[in-house]
Design a protein around this motif. Sequence first.
Motif, PDB file in Angstrom:
ATOM      1  N   LEU A  77       0.865  -1.174   0.000  1.00  0.00           N
ATOM      2  CA  LEU A  77       0.000   0.000   0.000  1.00  0.00           C
ATOM      3  C   LEU A  77       0.901   1.222   0.000  1.00  0.00           C
ATOM      4  O   LEU A  77       1.644   1.454   0.954  1.00  0.00           O
ATOM      5  CB  LEU A  77      -0.900   0.019   1.231  1.00  0.00           C
ATOM      6  CG  LEU A  77      -1.726   1.295   1.450  1.00  0.00           C
ATOM      7  CD1 LEU A  77      -2.705   1.524   0.303  1.00  0.00           C
ATOM      8  CD2 LEU A  77      -2.462   1.242   2.786  1.00  0.00           C
ATOM      9  N   ARG A  78       0.877   1.974  -1.096  1.00  0.00           N
ATOM     10  CA  ARG A  78       1.734   3.164  -1.181  1.00  0.00           C
ATOM     11  C   ARG A  78       0.953   4.394  -0.724  1.00  0.00           C
ATOM     12  O   ARG A  78      -0.218   4.564  -1.052  1.00  0.00           O
ATOM     13  CB  ARG A  78       2.223   3.373  -2.613  1.00  0.00           C
ATOM     14  CG  ARG A  78       3.054   4.643  -2.780  1.00  0.00           C
ATOM     15  CD  ARG A  78       3.892   4.616  -4.045  1.00  0.00           C
ATOM     16  NE  ARG A  78       3.095   4.405  -5.248  1.00  0.00           N
ATOM     17  CZ  ARG A  78       3.628   4.114  -6.437  1.00  0.00           C
ATOM     18  NH1 ARG A  78       4.946   3.986  -6.557  1.00  0.00           N
ATOM     19  NH2 ARG A  78       2.846   3.940  -7.490  1.00  0.00           N
ATOM     20  N   GLY A  79       1.619   5.234   0.032  1.00  0.00           N
ATOM     21  CA  GLY A  79       0.997   6.469   0.483  1.00  0.00           C
ATOM     22  C   GLY A  79       1.929   7.643   0.288  1.00  0.00           C
ATOM     23  O   GLY A  79       3.153   7.507   0.409  1.00  0.00           O
ATOM     24  N   ILE A  80       1.350   8.777  -0.044  1.00  0.00           N
ATOM     25  CA  ILE A  80       2.113  10.023  -0.194  1.00  0.00           C
ATOM     26  C   ILE A  80       1.549  11.016   0.811  1.00  0.00           C
ATOM     27  O   ILE A  80       0.355  11.318   0.800  1.00  0.00           O
ATOM     28  CB  ILE A  80       2.009  10.582  -1.619  1.00  0.00           C
ATOM     29  CG1 ILE A  80       2.484   9.542  -2.637  1.00  0.00           C
ATOM     30  CG2 ILE A  80       2.840  11.862  -1.741  1.00  0.00           C
ATOM     31  CD1 ILE A  80       2.269   9.966  -4.078  1.00  0.00           C
ATOM     32  N   LEU A  81       2.423  11.489   1.695  1.00  0.00           N
ATOM     33  CA  LEU A  81       2.011  12.421   2.745  1.00  0.00           C
ATOM     34  C   LEU A  81       2.446  13.824   2.363  1.00  0.00           C
ATOM     35  O   LEU A  81       3.638  14.097   2.209  1.00  0.00           O
ATOM     36  CB  LEU A  81       2.635  12.020   4.081  1.00  0.00           C
ATOM     37  CG  LEU A  81       2.169  12.794   5.314  1.00  0.00           C
ATOM     38  CD1 LEU A  81       0.668  12.613   5.541  1.00  0.00           C
ATOM     39  CD2 LEU A  81       2.940  12.340   6.552  1.00  0.00           C
ATOM     40  N   TYR A  82       1.481  14.699   2.169  1.00  0.00           N
ATOM     41  CA  TYR A  82       1.754  16.082   1.776  1.00  0.00           C
ATOM     42  C   TYR A  82       1.684  16.971   3.006  1.00  0.00           C
ATOM     43  O   TYR A  82       0.720  16.927   3.763  1.00  0.00           O
ATOM     44  CB  TYR A  82       0.726  16.572   0.757  1.00  0.00           C
ATOM     45  CG  TYR A  82       0.698  15.780  -0.529  1.00  0.00           C
ATOM     46  CD1 TYR A  82       1.527  16.105  -1.591  1.00  0.00           C
ATOM     47  CD2 TYR A  82      -0.179  14.705  -0.670  1.00  0.00           C
ATOM     48  CE1 TYR A  82       1.493  15.384  -2.777  1.00  0.00           C
ATOM     49  CE2 TYR A  82      -0.227  13.978  -1.849  1.00  0.00           C
ATOM     50  CZ  TYR A  82       0.616  14.317  -2.896  1.00  0.00           C
ATOM     51  OH  TYR A  82       0.578  13.603  -4.063  1.00  0.00           O
ATOM     52  N   ALA A  83       2.727  17.777   3.184  1.00  0.00           N
ATOM     53  CA  ALA A  83       2.732  18.736   4.293  1.00  0.00           C
ATOM     54  C   ALA A  83       1.785  19.879   3.965  1.00  0.00           C
ATOM     55  O   ALA A  83       1.290  20.012   2.844  1.00  0.00           O
ATOM     56  CB  ALA A  83       4.137  19.256   4.538  1.00  0.00           C
ATOM     57  N   GLN A  84       1.553  20.712   4.961  1.00  0.00           N
ATOM     58  CA  GLN A  84       0.624  21.826   4.783  1.00  0.00           C
ATOM     59  C   GLN A  84       1.095  22.735   3.661  1.00  0.00           C
ATOM     60  O   GLN A  84       2.249  23.109   3.556  1.00  0.00           O
ATOM     61  CB  GLN A  84       0.517  22.627   6.078  1.00  0.00           C
ATOM     62  CG  GLN A  84      -0.453  23.805   5.979  1.00  0.00           C
ATOM     63  CD  GLN A  84      -0.664  24.475   7.322  1.00  0.00           C
ATOM     64  OE1 GLN A  84      -0.245  23.945   8.342  1.00  0.00           O
ATOM     65  NE2 GLN A  84      -1.293  25.613   7.328  1.00  0.00           N
ATOM     66  N   GLU A  85       0.172  23.057   2.795  1.00  0.00           N
ATOM     67  CA  GLU A  85       0.446  23.980   1.698  1.00  0.00           C
ATOM     68  C   GLU A  85      -0.724  24.940   1.609  1.00  0.00           C
ATOM     69  O   GLU A  85      -1.849  24.527   1.310  1.00  0.00           O
ATOM     70  CB  GLU A  85       0.605  23.209   0.387  1.00  0.00           C
ATOM     71  CG  GLU A  85       0.869  24.084  -0.823  1.00  0.00           C
ATOM     72  CD  GLU A  85       0.994  23.252  -2.086  1.00  0.00           C
ATOM     73  OE1 GLU A  85      -0.008  23.144  -2.824  1.00  0.00           O
ATOM     74  OE2 GLU A  85       2.068  22.700  -2.321  1.00  0.00           O
ATOM     75  N   HIS A  86      -0.487  26.197   1.919  1.00  0.00           N
ATOM     76  CA  HIS A  86      -1.616  27.123   2.004  1.00  0.00           C
ATOM     77  C   HIS A  86      -2.176  27.437   0.625  1.00  0.00           C
ATOM     78  O   HIS A  86      -1.471  27.848  -0.276  1.00  0.00           O
ATOM     79  CB  HIS A  86      -1.201  28.429   2.673  1.00  0.00           C
ATOM     80  CG  HIS A  86      -2.372  29.360   2.839  1.00  0.00           C
ATOM     81  ND1 HIS A  86      -3.344  29.170   3.796  1.00  0.00           N
ATOM     82  CD2 HIS A  86      -2.732  30.462   2.140  1.00  0.00           C
ATOM     83  CE1 HIS A  86      -4.252  30.126   3.706  1.00  0.00           C
ATOM     84  NE2 HIS A  86      -3.903  30.909   2.708  1.00  0.00           N
ATOM     85  N   GLN A  87      -3.439  27.193   0.470  1.00  0.00           N
ATOM     86  CA  GLN A  87      -4.207  27.584  -0.697  1.00  0.00           C
ATOM     87  C   GLN A  87      -5.483  28.224  -0.178  1.00  0.00           C
ATOM     88  O   GLN A  87      -5.957  27.907   0.917  1.00  0.00           O
ATOM     89  CB  GLN A  87      -4.542  26.369  -1.570  1.00  0.00           C
ATOM     90  CG  GLN A  87      -3.306  25.691  -2.143  1.00  0.00           C
ATOM     91  CD  GLN A  87      -3.674  24.422  -2.903  1.00  0.00           C
ATOM     92  OE1 GLN A  87      -4.722  23.834  -2.676  1.00  0.00           O
ATOM     93  NE2 GLN A  87      -2.806  24.008  -3.792  1.00  0.00           N
ATOM     94  N   PRO A  88      -6.078  29.120  -0.951  1.00  0.00           N
ATOM     95  CA  PRO A  88      -7.267  29.801  -0.439  1.00  0.00           C
ATOM     96  C   PRO A  88      -8.433  28.858  -0.179  1.00  0.00           C
ATOM     97  O   PRO A  88      -9.284  29.119   0.645  1.00  0.00           O
ATOM     98  CB  PRO A  88      -7.606  30.800  -1.560  1.00  0.00           C
ATOM     99  CG  PRO A  88      -6.922  30.261  -2.777  1.00  0.00           C
ATOM    100  CD  PRO A  88      -5.690  29.587  -2.268  1.00  0.00           C
ATOM    101  N   THR A  89      -8.482  27.735  -0.886  1.00  0.00           N
ATOM    102  CA  THR A  89      -9.569  26.797  -0.707  1.00  0.00           C
ATOM    103  C   THR A  89      -9.057  25.394  -0.969  1.00  0.00           C
ATOM    104  O   THR A  89      -7.937  25.194  -1.410  1.00  0.00           O
ATOM    105  CB  THR A  89     -10.720  27.083  -1.697  1.00  0.00           C
ATOM    106  OG1 THR A  89     -10.167  27.147  -3.016  1.00  0.00           O
ATOM    107  CG2 THR A  89     -11.431  28.375  -1.375  1.00  0.00           C
ATOM    108  N   THR A  90      -9.907  24.411  -0.720  1.00  0.00           N
ATOM    109  CA  THR A  90      -9.616  23.032  -1.064  1.00  0.00           C
ATOM    110  C   THR A  90     -10.205  22.741  -2.432  1.00  0.00           C
ATOM    111  O   THR A  90     -11.296  23.194  -2.758  1.00  0.00           O
ATOM    112  CB  THR A  90     -10.223  22.074  -0.025  1.00  0.00           C
ATOM    113  OG1 THR A  90      -9.599  22.320   1.228  1.00  0.00           O
ATOM    114  CG2 THR A  90      -9.984  20.627  -0.408  1.00  0.00           C
TER     115      THR A  90
END
Length: 399
Positions: free
Chosen positions: A230-243
């Motif tokens: 099971l491969r997973g990619i963990l993304y750190a916080q990246e500020h964007q105005p919305t999701t």
Amino acid sequence: MKTLYLDTFSGISGDMFLGLLCDLGLDVEQLKAELAKLPVSDYQVNIKRERRHGIEGCRFSVNHQEDHHHRSWSHIDQMLAESHLSERSKELARRFFRRLGEAEAKVHGISIDEVHFHEVGAVDAIVDLTGAAIGIDLLGINKVFCSPLPLSRGIGQCAHGALPLPAPATVEILQGRPVYDSGCDKELVTPTGATLVRELAEFTPLPDRAVGRVGYGVGGWELADRPNLLRGILYAQEHQPTTSDAVELLESHIDDSTPEQLGDLLERLFEAGALDAAYVPLQMKKNRPGQLLKVVCQPAHSQTLATLIMHHSSAIGVRSQPCHRYRLQRHEVTIATTLGTAGVKLLFDHDQFLRLSAEYDDCRRLARQHNLPLQQVYRLVENSAYDQLPQLLKETNHD
């Protein structure tokens, strides 16, 4: 905020998910310390490095003495509710077991209170599902995305005897979610794995952003056609105005359905999983007034909803197009007011609280119950929510 993307090319199980979290940096000793808060004993957590097809990852397993005790769903739920786990871990774990309990009840034709788990109630399954909740909390993962799931074919063995693959509980849990035939005769997606994905994840393509930290959870199979990982990619916080997430837009011109039919169709669309649906007045050919139906949905639901439109209206065709939507994050909470309980939506731009909104159905119920104007009830509920806001933000991990 952290986002986890699950690449499920070889399926998912509870132990694979925990192995992945450990490979992504979950503190094993902290995990064990949290698990020790449960009144479950005589087991040992084993975590080691293993390879599948030359790719190394983390293998999570539980060794325990044979357990013939069949735990009921209510017993497990009470055990979790009375534990000293964090509120988020406790809430997630209880959600996992309720989802699994409801599926088992549906498959066996009984109520959830009558469900007595075998595999699910075993020590390793309790550790897997509760450990997953703990891991999500400790790693600070706020969002999970997932690829379509590969389902198996054939016959598997369990406490009930021989069952078809995928397991009946797995199929029940994954209703409405995107899957495909893996061509494999080994169980790739287990009921616990399906539960985790159903409760945690949205199904989307790989996020359009820089690749973050990559980890692998190792499964127990040695497969010839694929590495059991099971491969997973963990993304750190990246500020964007919305999701942003991928959705599909369905449209159809309707000119000869009655208002009653159109109202019924909207209700059916929402019940079938539409994210949004509305009519726009339209002047059509031959000077006929009509309606433009617009439906926003997850891609996995588009065919079902298009068929529903054609079956329950005069539409003979539906257009579809993939698109993205930008949205604020929201948390739904229930608060106590002087009139009674009511639901409230808290709206966030990532960790920044923006505003809140009272739920219409609850406000209408309270207004009729107390013979008050709806507007007055709205003000009272929202004022009560703002008074309780510091505690609400704390409970949703936004303090």
